[in-house]
Write a protein that holds these residues in place. Structure first.
Motif, mmCIF file in Angstrom:
data_model
loop_
_atom_site.group_PDB
_atom_site.id
_atom_site.type_symbol
_atom_site.label_atom_id
_atom_site.label_comp_id
_atom_site.label_asym_id
_atom_site.label_seq_id
_atom_site.Cartn_x
_atom_site.Cartn_y
_atom_site.Cartn_z
ATOM 1 N N ALA A 137 0.822 -1.212 0.000
ATOM 2 C CA ALA A 137 0.000 0.000 0.000
ATOM 3 C C ALA A 137 0.858 1.265 0.000
ATOM 4 C CB ALA A 137 -0.941 -0.004 1.199
ATOM 5 N N GLY A 138 0.467 2.224 -0.848
ATOM 6 C CA GLY A 138 1.284 3.423 -1.016
ATOM 7 C C GLY A 138 0.715 4.681 -0.406
ATOM 8 N N VAL A 173 5.422 2.039 12.006
ATOM 9 C CA VAL A 173 5.005 1.694 10.646
ATOM 10 C C VAL A 173 6.217 1.765 9.732
ATOM 11 C CG1 VAL A 173 3.469 2.242 8.728
ATOM 12 C CG2 VAL A 173 2.709 2.618 11.087
ATOM 13 N N PHE A 174 6.448 0.698 8.967
ATOM 14 C CA PHE A 174 7.620 0.579 8.103
ATOM 15 C C PHE A 174 7.162 0.095 6.736
ATOM 16 C CE2 PHE A 174 8.422 -0.286 12.498
ATOM 17 C CZ PHE A 174 9.494 0.540 12.812
ATOM 18 N N ARG A 175 7.624 0.772 5.680
ATOM 19 C CA ARG A 175 7.124 0.455 4.339
ATOM 20 C C ARG A 175 8.286 0.064 3.430
ATOM 21 N NH1 ARG A 175 2.583 4.035 2.029
ATOM 22 N NH2 ARG A 175 3.714 5.620 3.199
ATOM 23 N N VAL A 176 8.113 -1.044 2.689
ATOM 24 C CA VAL A 176 9.153 -1.490 1.758
ATOM 25 C C VAL A 176 8.727 -1.313 0.301
ATOM 26 C CG1 VAL A 176 10.116 -3.162 3.386
ATOM 27 C CG2 VAL A 176 8.353 -3.889 1.770
ATOM 28 N N SER A 177 7.567 -0.730 0.058
ATOM 29 C CA SER A 177 7.102 -0.558 -1.322
ATOM 30 C C SER A 177 7.468 0.838 -1.826
ATOM 31 C CB SER A 177 5.595 -0.798 -1.403
ATOM 32 O OG SER A 177 4.896 -0.023 -0.427
ATOM 33 N N SER A 206 17.130 -10.389 13.613
ATOM 34 C CA SER A 206 18.527 -10.757 13.828
ATOM 35 C C SER A 206 19.235 -9.774 14.752
ATOM 36 C CB SER A 206 19.273 -10.817 12.485
ATOM 37 O OG SER A 206 18.750 -11.840 11.669
ATOM 38 N N ARG A 207 18.758 -8.529 14.788
ATOM 39 C CA ARG A 207 19.359 -7.520 15.665
ATOM 40 C C ARG A 207 18.990 -7.751 17.125
ATOM 41 N NH1 ARG A 207 21.225 -2.899 12.954
ATOM 42 N NH2 ARG A 207 21.094 -1.724 14.910
ATOM 43 N N GLY A 208 17.825 -8.370 17.370
ATOM 44 C CA GLY A 208 17.375 -8.613 18.727
ATOM 45 C C GLY A 208 16.799 -7.363 19.360
ATOM 46 N N GLY A 209 16.312 -7.498 20.588
ATOM 47 C CA GLY A 209 15.725 -6.380 21.293
ATOM 48 C C GLY A 209 14.338 -6.050 20.782
ATOM 49 N N ASP A 210 13.886 -4.831 21.045
ATOM 50 C CA ASP A 210 12.558 -4.392 20.631
ATOM 51 C C ASP A 210 12.438 -4.444 19.115
ATOM 52 O OD1 ASP A 210 9.951 -2.860 21.281
ATOM 53 O OD2 ASP A 210 10.937 -1.607 19.759
ATOM 54 N N LEU A 211 11.411 -5.132 18.607
ATOM 55 C CA LEU A 211 11.297 -5.336 17.171
ATOM 56 C C LEU A 211 11.034 -4.027 16.430
ATOM 57 C CD1 LEU A 211 11.261 -7.170 14.734
ATOM 58 C CD2 LEU A 211 8.868 -7.737 15.232
ATOM 59 N N GLY A 212 10.183 -3.163 16.987
ATOM 60 C CA GLY A 212 9.914 -1.891 16.343
ATOM 61 C C GLY A 212 11.171 -1.069 16.170
ATOM 62 N N ARG A 213 11.993 -1.007 17.212
ATOM 63 C CA ARG A 213 13.243 -0.254 17.125
ATOM 64 C C ARG A 213 14.179 -0.900 16.108
ATOM 65 N NH1 ARG A 213 14.638 -0.679 21.944
ATOM 66 N NH2 ARG A 213 13.686 1.268 22.687
ATOM 67 N N ALA A 214 14.249 -2.226 16.122
ATOM 68 C CA ALA A 214 15.152 -2.936 15.215
ATOM 69 C C ALA A 214 14.749 -2.754 13.755
ATOM 70 C CB ALA A 214 15.187 -4.420 15.574
ATOM 71 N N LEU A 215 13.451 -2.682 13.494
ATOM 72 C CA LEU A 215 12.999 -2.461 12.110
ATOM 73 C C LEU A 215 13.485 -1.108 11.599
ATOM 74 C CD1 LEU A 215 9.355 -3.829 12.426
ATOM 75 C CD2 LEU A 215 11.098 -4.713 10.855
ATOM 76 N N GLY A 216 13.471 -0.108 12.462
ATOM 77 C CA GLY A 216 13.916 1.215 12.063
ATOM 78 C C GLY A 216 15.415 1.340 11.934
ATOM 79 N N THR A 227 11.194 8.679 7.978
ATOM 80 C CA THR A 227 9.765 8.414 8.136
ATOM 81 C C THR A 227 9.430 6.962 7.811
ATOM 82 O OG1 THR A 227 9.316 9.166 5.864
ATOM 83 C CG2 THR A 227 9.156 10.807 7.618
ATOM 84 N N HIS A 228 10.470 6.130 7.690
ATOM 85 C CA HIS A 228 10.325 4.685 7.465
ATOM 86 C C HIS A 228 9.759 4.364 6.088
ATOM 87 C CE1 HIS A 228 9.868 4.317 12.130
ATOM 88 N NE2 HIS A 228 11.090 4.640 11.768
ATOM 89 N N ASN A 229 10.041 5.234 5.096
ATOM 90 C CA ASN A 229 9.675 4.977 3.707
ATOM 91 C C ASN A 229 10.936 4.724 2.886
ATOM 92 O OD1 ASN A 229 6.759 5.281 3.708
ATOM 93 N ND2 ASN A 229 7.127 7.451 4.152
ATOM 94 N N PRO A 230 10.832 3.896 1.823
ATOM 95 C CA PRO A 230 12.039 3.498 1.095
ATOM 96 C C PRO A 230 12.643 4.611 0.249
ATOM 97 C CG PRO A 230 10.089 2.562 0.059
ATOM 98 C CD PRO A 230 9.626 3.199 1.331
ATOM 99 N N VAL A 231 13.959 4.668 0.272
ATOM 100 C CA VAL A 231 14.743 5.507 -0.635
ATOM 101 C C VAL A 231 15.335 4.557 -1.660
ATOM 102 C CG1 VAL A 231 16.672 7.108 -0.844
ATOM 103 C CG2 VAL A 231 15.245 7.132 1.217
#
Length: 371
Positions: free
Chosen positions: A131-132, A141-145, A319-329, A346-350
């Motif tokens: 979703a865009g 919120v993390f976006r890979v699209s 793989s980073r461990g710890g809080d998943l939300g923080r690790a995603l960022g 802002t957790h959007n792809p460059v």
């Protein structure tokens, strides 16, 4: 973190003592515990064909990594949003409350994604695989699209350079993805279009009256459609003879592999702007495309790549461990079939964008548009 070799006897003694007392020593940061991935996907409705690719890519990633993410056994729980925000919200609530998923992902349609993000706020991180919507944001919120704005903006920049800044008409369904993509195009183009034509979302059987709104002096048509609507648009554009009247520049979704399987030669020669092509030449894409073709017998779609990379991001974060939300960022730059990309503040792809031309069954890359 593994204990030093010298500490192994002590660790073994602690484990034995715990076992003798009927207890257990929990792994640090959940290491070794199963991780639950809740995937909210359109399995019915206008985007069902996209949902098939999304689920297939996620399961392919798990199979390719031995059913593990971040070294932990992983379970993919798939829920059908039926293409509606209400059902998406309901499934998000169930996956969080009843299934205790560690992360939500999937999310094809923007209205569904917005509803799911609202439901998950403050409770569960969300990795958006498709979703865009420009309104999808938040600390978890993390976006890979891509954002709709960036998708349209890249196309507008290309159109201004290669077609000139006059004589363009914009066309899209009247919902958030369509409107935001056209807004992004206008900003990147740097000039107002001759006309903007909006069609009712998922409620048009005959596009002829809308094509007839194109002014005779128009030189270029930029169009955004996806899923079943993209199939209808591409067929009508050819059948009504507009392929001989006006140049067409398409969004990525209009000539993605799911649409091409349905329209075939009707898409021949169409130029589109997207963040992926099966024809990209890099090591990651060569390996991914080969696995996908072996599994499905066809070329991978952009939705398939985004879904693969959603799992890749979750894998890297775990793989980073710890809080998943923080690790995603904090996952940093990732390699993928599209090339290297990273998430911004802002957790959007460059990422790069690619100019693709559909020729002899392949979206061939003819130019690269940098971020």
């Amino acid at each position: 973190m593994r204990a030093p070799v010298l500490g192994l006897p002590v660790v073994g003694l602690v484990v034995l003592m715990a076992a003798g007392c009927g207890g257990a020593v929990p792994p640090r940061d959940g290491e070794g515990l199963p991780v639950k991935i809740g995937a909210i996907i359109s399995q019915t409705g206008v985007y069902a064909v996209l949902g098939d690719d999304m689920e297939s890519a996620m399961r392919l990633y798990l199979d390719d990594h031995g059913g593990r993410l971040g070294g932990r056994p992983a379970e993919l729980l798939v829920a059908d949003d039926a293409g509606t925000a209400e059902q998406g919200r309901k499934e998000a609530r169930r996956l969080i409350d009843a299934e205790s998923v560690d992360v939500l992902t999937g999310l094809i349609a923007s209205p569904v994604a917005v509803a799911v993000v609202e439901e998950a706020a403050g409770r569960t991180p969300v990795v958006v695989a498709n979703a865009g919507s420009d309104d999808l944001d938040g600390p978890n919120v993390f976006r890979v699209s891509y954002t709709n704005h960036d998708h349209g903006h890249a196309a507008g920049r290309y159109a201004a350079e290669h077609y000139g800044r006059r004589g363009v008409v914009l066309m899209a369904p009247d919902y958030s993805a369509g409107v935001e993509t056209l807004d992004g195009f206008t900003e990147g183009y740097g000039a107002e279009p001759l006309k903007r034509i909006l069609t009712p979302h998922d409620r048009v059987a005959d596009l002829r009256p809308y094509f007839e709104q194109i002014p005779p002096e128009a030189k270029l048509l930029y169009a955004f459609y996806a899923g079943g609507e993209a199939i209808a648009f591409t067929r009508a554009f050819k059948e009504l003879g507009y392929d001989t009247r006006i140049d067409l520049l398409a969004c990525m979704n209009l000539t993605d592999e799911d649409v091409l399987r349905a329209v075939g030669p009707d898409a021949e020669g169409i130029t589109s702007i997207g963040m992926y092509s099966p024809a990209l030449e890099n090591t990651e894409n060569t390996a991914f495309a080969a696995k996908w073709r072996e599994r499905t017998g066809r070329n991978p779609s952009a939705v398939a790549v985004q879904s693969w990379d959603a799992m890749r991001l979750i894998d890297a974060a775990l793989s980073r461990g710890g809080d998943l939300g923080r690790a995603l960022g904090e996952a940093g730059e990732l390699d993928g079939p599209r090339g290297r990309f990273r998430l911004d503040g802002t957790h959007n792809p460059v990422q790069n964008w690619y100019v693709r031309r559909y020729q002899n069954g392949v979206n061939r890359v003819i130019a690269t548009i940098p971020p």
